[in-house]
Design a protein around this motif. Structure first.
Motif, PDB file in Angstrom:
ATOM      1  N   MET A   1       0.836  -1.204   0.000  1.00 40.08           N
ATOM      2  CA  MET A   1       0.000   0.000   0.000  1.00 40.08           C
ATOM      3  C   MET A   1       0.874   1.258   0.000  1.00 40.08           C
ATOM      4  N   ALA A   2       2.039   1.180   0.664  1.00 36.29           N
ATOM      5  CA  ALA A   2       2.954   2.337   0.655  1.00 36.29           C
ATOM      6  C   ALA A   2       3.512   2.547  -0.752  1.00 36.29           C
ATOM      7  N   ALA A   3       3.815   1.456  -1.444  1.00 39.80           N
ATOM      8  CA  ALA A   3       4.353   1.576  -2.816  1.00 39.80           C
ATOM      9  C   ALA A   3       3.305   2.211  -3.727  1.00 39.80           C
ATOM     10  N   ALA A   4       2.038   1.837  -3.538  1.00 37.32           N
ATOM     11  CA  ALA A   4       0.967   2.415  -4.369  1.00 37.32           C
ATOM     12  C   ALA A   4       0.824   3.910  -4.075  1.00 37.32           C
ATOM     13  N   THR A   5       0.850   4.258  -2.798  1.00 39.70           N
ATOM     14  CA  THR A   5       0.715   5.668  -2.422  1.00 39.70           C
ATOM     15  C   THR A   5       1.871   6.482  -3.004  1.00 39.70           C
ATOM     16  N   ALA A   6       3.067   5.904  -2.968  1.00 40.31           N
ATOM     17  CA  ALA A   6       4.252   6.647  -3.422  1.00 40.31           C
ATOM     18  C   ALA A   6       4.165   7.024  -4.895  1.00 40.31           C
ATOM     19  N   THR A   7       3.587   6.139  -5.709  1.00 37.17           N
ATOM     20  CA  THR A   7       3.561   6.428  -7.156  1.00 37.17           C
ATOM     21  C   THR A   7       2.184   6.855  -7.642  1.00 37.17           C
ATOM     22  N   GLY A   8       1.180   6.803  -6.786  1.00 35.04           N
ATOM     23  CA  GLY A   8      -0.177   7.181  -7.203  1.00 35.04           C
ATOM     24  C   GLY A   8      -0.886   6.072  -7.962  1.00 35.04           C
ATOM     25  N   ALA A   9      -0.293   4.874  -7.974  1.00 36.08           N
ATOM     26  CA  ALA A   9      -0.951   3.726  -8.635  1.00 36.08           C
ATOM     27  C   ALA A   9      -2.016   3.168  -7.700  1.00 36.08           C
ATOM     28  N   GLN A  10      -2.929   2.364  -8.258  1.00 39.36           N
ATOM     29  CA  GLN A  10      -4.000   1.814  -7.424  1.00 39.36           C
ATOM     30  C   GLN A  10      -3.936   0.297  -7.325  1.00 39.36           C
ATOM     31  N   VAL A  11      -4.391  -0.200  -6.182  1.00 39.24           N
ATOM     32  CA  VAL A  11      -4.554  -1.648  -6.009  1.00 39.24           C
ATOM     33  C   VAL A  11      -6.052  -1.912  -6.078  1.00 39.24           C
ATOM     34  N   LEU A  12      -6.474  -2.608  -7.123  1.00 41.73           N
ATOM     35  CA  LEU A  12      -7.908  -2.844  -7.352  1.00 41.73           C
ATOM     36  C   LEU A  12      -8.211  -4.315  -7.093  1.00 41.73           C
ATOM     37  N   PRO A  13      -9.003  -4.596  -6.072  1.00 40.22           N
ATOM     38  CA  PRO A  13      -9.212  -6.008  -5.707  1.00 40.22           C
ATOM     39  C   PRO A  13     -10.065  -6.763  -6.715  1.00 40.22           C
ATOM     40  N   ILE A  14      -9.673  -8.004  -6.971  1.00 47.09           N
ATOM     41  CA  ILE A  14     -10.482  -8.909  -7.801  1.00 47.09           C
ATOM     42  C   ILE A  14     -11.233  -9.897  -6.928  1.00 47.09           C
ATOM     43  N   ASP A  15     -10.657 -10.227  -5.772  1.00 43.23           N
ATOM     44  CA  ASP A  15     -11.363 -11.106  -4.842  1.00 43.23           C
ATOM     45  C   ASP A  15     -12.798 -10.575  -4.698  1.00 43.23           C
ATOM     46  N   SER A  16     -13.792 -11.450  -4.832  1.00 47.08           N
ATOM     47  CA  SER A  16     -15.180 -10.958  -4.907  1.00 47.08           C
ATOM     48  C   SER A  16     -15.586 -10.198  -3.635  1.00 47.08           C
ATOM     49  N   GLU A  17     -15.116 -10.681  -2.480  1.00 50.39           N
ATOM     50  CA  GLU A  17     -15.477 -10.017  -1.214  1.00 50.39           C
ATOM     51  C   GLU A  17     -14.910  -8.596  -1.178  1.00 50.39           C
ATOM     52  N   HIS A  18     -13.649  -8.467  -1.595  1.00 51.17           N
ATOM     53  CA  HIS A  18     -12.975  -7.165  -1.490  1.00 51.17           C
ATOM     54  C   HIS A  18     -13.446  -6.219  -2.591  1.00 51.17           C
ATOM     55  N   SER A  19     -13.817  -6.783  -3.730  1.00 53.45           N
ATOM     56  CA  SER A  19     -14.431  -5.950  -4.764  1.00 53.45           C
ATOM     57  C   SER A  19     -15.756  -5.396  -4.237  1.00 53.45           C
ATOM     58  N   ALA A  20     -16.511  -6.243  -3.541  1.00 51.73           N
ATOM     59  CA  ALA A  20     -17.792  -5.798  -2.975  1.00 51.73           C
ATOM     60  C   ALA A  20     -17.571  -4.662  -1.977  1.00 51.73           C
ATOM     61  N   ILE A  21     -16.599  -4.836  -1.102  1.00 50.75           N
ATOM     62  CA  ILE A  21     -16.331  -3.808  -0.076  1.00 50.75           C
ATOM     63  C   ILE A  21     -15.853  -2.521  -0.749  1.00 50.75           C
ATOM     64  N   PHE A  22     -14.950  -2.682  -1.716  1.00 48.77           N
ATOM     65  CA  PHE A  22     -14.434  -1.528  -2.465  1.00 48.77           C
ATOM     66  C   PHE A  22     -15.597  -0.751  -3.077  1.00 48.77           C
ATOM     67  N   GLN A  23     -16.548  -1.471  -3.652  1.00 49.74           N
ATOM     68  CA  GLN A  23     -17.694  -0.807  -4.291  1.00 49.74           C
ATOM     69  C   GLN A  23     -18.597  -0.149  -3.239  1.00 49.74           C
ATOM     70  N   CYS A  24     -18.792  -0.835  -2.093  1.00 50.23           N
ATOM     71  CA  CYS A  24     -19.620  -0.252  -1.020  1.00 50.23           C
ATOM     72  C   CYS A  24     -18.989   1.025  -0.461  1.00 50.23           C
ATOM     73  N   LEU A  25     -17.671   1.118  -0.532  1.00 50.90           N
ATOM     74  CA  LEU A  25     -16.986   2.267   0.081  1.00 50.90           C
ATOM     75  C   LEU A  25     -16.841   3.460  -0.863  1.00 50.90           C
ATOM     76  N   LEU A  26     -17.209   3.273  -2.128  1.00 53.18           N
ATOM     77  CA  LEU A  26     -17.094   4.403  -3.061  1.00 53.18           C
ATOM     78  C   LEU A  26     -17.957   5.558  -2.554  1.00 53.18           C
ATOM     79  N   GLY A  27     -17.357   6.719  -2.423  1.00 49.75           N
ATOM     80  CA  GLY A  27     -18.094   7.900  -1.957  1.00 49.75           C
ATOM     81  C   GLY A  27     -18.245   7.978  -0.448  1.00 49.75           C
TER      82      GLY A  27
END
Ligand SMILES: NC(=O)c1ccc[n+]([C@@H]2O[C@H](COP(=O)([O-])OP(=O)(O)OC[C@H]3O[C@@H](n4cnc5c(N)ncnc54)[C@H](OP(=O)(O)O)[C@@H]3O)[C@@H](O)[C@H]2O)c1
Length: 397
Positions: free
Chosen positions: A138-164
């Motif tokens: 997560m620190a490496a992503a923050t440093a370069t502005g890249a994103q970690v986008l989950p494919i795991d269905s549970e984490h994709s669900a949480i990611f989508q629930c947290l938008l906004g």
């Protein structure tokens, strides 16, 4: 970085269950996505077929034995790489917008770090990346502005629930679990479970390691760690709830008492499509959910004390440092030994526990620390397994 009309995807772990689902999504949405490189362990027919179908610019295989075979293939692929470092070199030098990491096991960690270091976002199926080295990732992503986008269905669900939503408005993240094929049984009754039985997941068709991890509920433990790392919450904010239908992929409970859930029929192509498309949502008919098919959705508590592998994972999360990396490496060897018929299903947690027993408290200071921990845990697990096999042989003689 040059922007392309179609998203240029480098797909590693291209031949596995997730890799094939990624190919299927790209096949259906060729106007949006393009697979520009494929990587895997072996030079299998499936990998060659994918390279040909998508006209891949690069192909990488990590199995040394396949290096010379690779050179003889008649492909227009411009960049051939073979050998233990091949996938890493591919991730380092290929021209892509998004790395899709569908490699199984701790081998997925270094490619993720290289891509993030280059400022390329990563669609991550390889949960072991976040388990072994979440804070560094997560620190490496923050440093370069890249994103970690989950494919795991549970984490994709949480990611989508947290938008906004604001992170400090999260009360609890509820990870759903189908409970796996042995939900109704107690762990001590599972001595005679065969690999075939353990591979028979009730709702998802997956690769062998994650199928066994789902049967022991170790996978859910990995997912708790993954959620803590990805969403920056405290361990006690992540709870597991059994949901046998696998329709609600996960939920977030907010601090005003409201819940958000994301749901659909279980099909990995949907979270894959979301990760590939993000920040857009692409119109698609790949997965269709008919509400009338789901007249009853159930949620039950999980008695985590009945699942020793889950307990070990939660314990490793509490310890932190390099312990989760060791946990993950030990499980890879234990699951491999079970699938090869060398140990019983119920001995998987014993192997992991033996490795973690004397594990030192050491901080996660660098990628090298994690790689060293991974190597030491494999050596330790190998020794535990060798002693076990000698005992079994002596008993037979
Ligand atoms: N399957 C699912 O539904 C699902 C769902 C959520 C998350 N995940 C996660 O996604 C990852 C992949 O799972 P899977 O079920 O797709 O596994 P899988 O079917 O076993 O496929 C694994 C892939 O990784 C490749 N691979 C293995 N070792 C490698 C190495 N050292 N270097 C490069 N490639 C290597 C394999 O290549 P070869 O074919 O040449 O061996 C294969 O392409 C895992 O981390 C899993 O936890 C899977």
């Amino acid at each position: 970085m040059q922007r392309h009309a179609r998203k240029r995807i480098l797909l590693i772990g291209a031949t596995g269950s997730i890799g094939q689902s990624v190919q299927s999504v790209v096949r259906t949405h060729r106007d949006r996505f393009q697979i520009v490189g494929v990587g895997a362990r072996k030079l299998s027919d499936g990998l060659i077929a994918a390279a040909k179908e998508f006209d891949a610019e690069s192909l990488a295989v990590t199995d040394e034995a396949d290096a010379s075979v690779a050179q003889r293939q008649d492909l227009s692929t411009r960049d051939w790489l073979a050998g233990s470092q091949a996938v890493l070199q591919q991730v380092e030098r290929a021209d892509y917008d998004l790395l899709v990491n569908a490699v199984v096991g701790n081998a997925g960690l270094e490619p993720t770090m290289i891509a993030l270091g280059r400022g390329r976002s990563v669609a991550l199926a390889n949960k072991e990346t976040l388990v072994a080295a979440g804070p560094l990732v997560m620190a490496a992503a923050t440093a370069t502005g890249a994103q970690v986008l989950p494919i795991d269905s549970e984490h994709s669900a949480i990611f989508q629930c947290l938008l906004g939503e604001m992170r400090d408005s999260i009360r609890t993240i509820w990870l759903t679990t189908s409970g796996g094929p042995f939900w109704e049984k107690s762990f001590s009754d599972l001595q005679s479970v065969t690999p075939d039985a353990a591979l028979g997941h009730p709702t998802w068709k997956m690769g062998p390691k994650i199928s066994v991890d789902s049967a022991t509920l170790f996978n859910k433990g990995l997912e708790v760690i993954e959620a803590v790392r990805l969403f920056g919450v405290r361990p006690e904010q992540v709870q597991i709830v059994a949901h046998r239908q696998s329709v609600v992929h996960s939920m977030v409970e907010f601090n005003d008492g409201s819940f958000k859930a994301q749901w659909s029929v279980p099909d990995m192509r949907l979270p894959i499509l979301f990760a590939l498309s993000y920040p857009d949502r692409v119109p698609s008919q790949i997965v269709e959910t008919r509400l009338q098919d789901f007249q009853r959705l159930t949620f039950e508590p999980v008695a985590s004390e009945n699942f020793p592998c889950l307990q070990l994972a939660l314990h490793a999360l509490q310890r932190g440092g390099t312990t989760p990396a060791a946990l993950s490496a030990a499980d890879e060897l234990a699951v491999g030994a079970f699938l090869n018929g060398q140990i019983l299903f119920t001995e998987i947690p014993q192997v992991i526990e033996s490795v973690l027993k004397g594990w030192p408290d050491e901080s996660l200071s660098s990628l090298q620390t994690v790689l060293d921990a991974d190597r030491r845990a494999r050596t330790a697990a190998g020794k535990v397994l060798a002693v076990h096999l000698r005992k079994v042989e002596n008993r037979i003689c």
